[in-house]
Enzyme design. Structure first.
Site, PDB file in Angstrom:
ATOM      1  N   ASN A  17       0.942  -1.160  -0.066  1.00  7.56           N
ATOM      2  CA  ASN A  17      -0.095  -0.175  -0.035  1.00  7.56           C
ATOM      3  C   ASN A  17       0.821   1.163  -0.079  1.00  7.56           C
ATOM      4  O   ASN A  17       1.305   1.657   0.972  1.00  7.56           O
ATOM      5  CB  ASN A  17      -0.952  -0.034   1.030  1.00  7.56           C
ATOM      6  N   LYS A  19      -0.005   4.172  -0.276  1.00  9.74           N
ATOM      7  CA  LYS A  19      -0.726   5.514   0.031  1.00  9.74           C
ATOM      8  C   LYS A  19      -0.554   6.401  -0.542  1.00  9.74           C
ATOM      9  O   LYS A  19      -0.474   6.493  -1.883  1.00  9.74           O
ATOM     10  CB  LYS A  19      -0.108   5.577   1.741  1.00  9.74           C
ATOM     11  N   HIS A 105      -9.752   1.220   4.460  1.00  3.46           N
ATOM     12  CA  HIS A 105      -8.738   1.598   5.434  1.00  3.46           C
ATOM     13  C   HIS A 105      -8.823   2.402   6.618  1.00  3.46           C
ATOM     14  O   HIS A 105      -9.810   3.514   6.461  1.00  3.46           O
ATOM     15  CB  HIS A 105      -7.502   1.916   4.514  1.00  3.46           C
ATOM     16  N   GLU A 107      -7.275   4.812   7.700  1.00  3.45           N
ATOM     17  CA  GLU A 107      -7.000   6.343   7.159  1.00  3.45           C
ATOM     18  C   GLU A 107      -8.239   6.888   6.528  1.00  3.45           C
ATOM     19  O   GLU A 107      -8.457   7.983   6.529  1.00  3.45           O
ATOM     20  CB  GLU A 107      -5.599   6.347   6.422  1.00  3.45           C
ATOM     21  N   GLU A 175      -5.914  -5.064  10.439  1.00  3.13           N
ATOM     22  CA  GLU A 175      -4.976  -3.823  10.664  1.00  3.13           C
ATOM     23  C   GLU A 175      -5.247  -3.305  11.966  1.00  3.13           C
ATOM     24  O   GLU A 175      -6.195  -2.213  11.709  1.00  3.13           O
ATOM     25  CB  GLU A 175      -5.115  -2.951   9.332  1.00  3.13           C
ATOM     26  N   GLY A 181       1.897   2.030  10.889  1.00  4.35           N
ATOM     27  CA  GLY A 181       2.780   3.131  10.555  1.00  4.35           C
ATOM     28  C   GLY A 181       3.551   3.727  12.080  1.00  4.35           C
ATOM     29  O   GLY A 181       4.084   4.774  12.188  1.00  4.35           O
ATOM     30  N   SER A 221       2.828  -2.321  10.512  1.00  3.66           N
ATOM     31  CA  SER A 221       4.118  -2.542  10.680  1.00  3.66           C
ATOM     32  C   SER A 221       4.726  -3.704  10.419  1.00  3.66           C
ATOM     33  O   SER A 221       5.702  -4.270  10.978  1.00  3.66           O
ATOM     34  CB  SER A 221       4.633  -1.966  12.067  1.00  3.66           C
TER      35      SER A 221
HETATM   36  P1  PGA Z   1       2.397   0.248   7.826  1.00  5.60           P
HETATM   37  O1  PGA Z   1       0.782   0.578   7.099  1.00  5.60           O
HETATM   38  O2  PGA Z   1       2.927  -1.052   7.202  1.00  5.60           O
HETATM   39  O3  PGA Z   1       3.083   1.442   7.461  1.00  5.60           O
HETATM   40  O4  PGA Z   1       2.086   0.106   9.213  1.00  5.60           O
HETATM   41  C1  PGA Z   1       0.053  -0.462   6.670  1.00  5.60           C
HETATM   42  C2  PGA Z   1      -1.319   0.014   6.205  1.00  5.60           C
HETATM   43  O5  PGA Z   1      -1.726   1.184   6.465  1.00  5.60           O
HETATM   44  O6  PGA Z   1      -1.672  -0.882   5.361  1.00  5.60           O
END
Ligand code: PGA
Length: 264
Positions: A17, A19, A105, A107, A175, A181, A221
């Site tokens: 991803n 983003k 997601h 976000e 998740e 993140g 992560s």
């Molecule tokens: P990350 O993000 O691996 O940077 O924690 C995962 C995601 O948001 O899908």
């Protein structure tokens, strides 16, 4: 919980991803080229998908179409067409060779996307023929275990939009928001426990056949140091990788973990 619910193994799915990265098309194509070089053509087992910003989908697709990778959208509209300025429908995505879409997601949920909206998007995406990855996960873990209730209501809400005939294209990415993140990942025990919990809901709402069809990924992560343990001990069917997917070598390492252990 019954381990019998784990079911047979699926072809692993690893999604990168990106983003809102990289900042320009040139840089996106450079990253695509690096992935082309590093994602092995041998030892092929997993399906690898890169979720790129929508403006890059077509160009990145052209760049990687001779590889085993396909492109994934990061969202789609809750409607299939009409007066929705700024939106892109699942049918439009499918028409430009997008194979997968991420929906719900955290976000996006943080910007007010409700369970109902997520379900509407999932319904359209499955109808359009896309493989649909819905993200679920708690904001925090409390000692009373209330996070199980959060996950359960997210899963139950989205299942209303999934017709039985589309279960093979329906994927759940667990998740936990606190792991995204942050560099803090869920333990493999937590991941396996949550996978079993989600499968129990699937069996309850649908049936045991449904449990075998739905892939469950982990995201939050994931990196080269924890991927092996999360995949093997967490018993997931793949990963949704954010930050580490922007580094070609590291992403290739994570894909290789899925290729290697997905066979066993
Ligand atoms: P990350 O993000 O691996 O940077 O924690 C995962 C995601 O948001 O899908």
């Amino acid at each position: 919980m019954k381990t019998a619910l784990i079911g047979k193994k699926h072809t692993p799915l690893v999604i990168g991803n990106w983003k809102q990265n990289p900042p320009t098309l040139i840089k996106a194509l450079q990253l695509s080229d690096s992935l082309k070089k590093t994602i092995s053509k041998k030892n092929v087992l997993s399906h690898v998908c890169i979720a790129v910003p929508s403006v890059y989908l077509t160009e990145v697709h052209k760049r990687i179409r001779t590889t085993r990778m396909t492109v994934c959208a990061q969202d789609c509209s809750h409607e299939d067409g009409g007066a929705h300025t700024g939106e892109v429908s699942a049918t439009m995505l499918k028409s430009v060779d997008v194979t997968h879409v991420i929906i719900g997601h955290s976000e996006r949920r943080a910007q007010g996307e409700s369970d109902e909206r997520v379900a509407a998007k999932v319904g359209h995406a499955l109808k359009a023929g896309l493989t649909t990855i819905v993200c679920i996960g708690e904001k925090k873990r409390d000692s009373a275990g209330d996070y199980f209730g959060v996950v359960e209501s997210q899963v139950r809400a989205v299942l209303k939009a999934v017709p039985p005939s589309a279960l093979g294209r329906f994927v759940i990415a667990y998740e936990p928001v606190w792991a995204i993140g942050t560099g803090k990942h869920a333990t493999s025990e937590d991941v396996q426990e949550m996978k079993l919990f989600i499968q129990k809901i699937l069996a309850d709402v649908l049936n045991r056949q449904a449990v075998r069809k739905v892939r469950i990924l982990y995201g939050g992560s994931v990196n080269k140091d924890n991927a092996e343990n999360l995949f093997v001990e967490g018993r997931v069917d793949g990963f949704l990788v954010g930050g580490a997917s922007l580094k070609a070598e590291e992403f290739a390492y994570i894909v290789n973990v899925a290729d290697t252990y997905g066979k066993k």
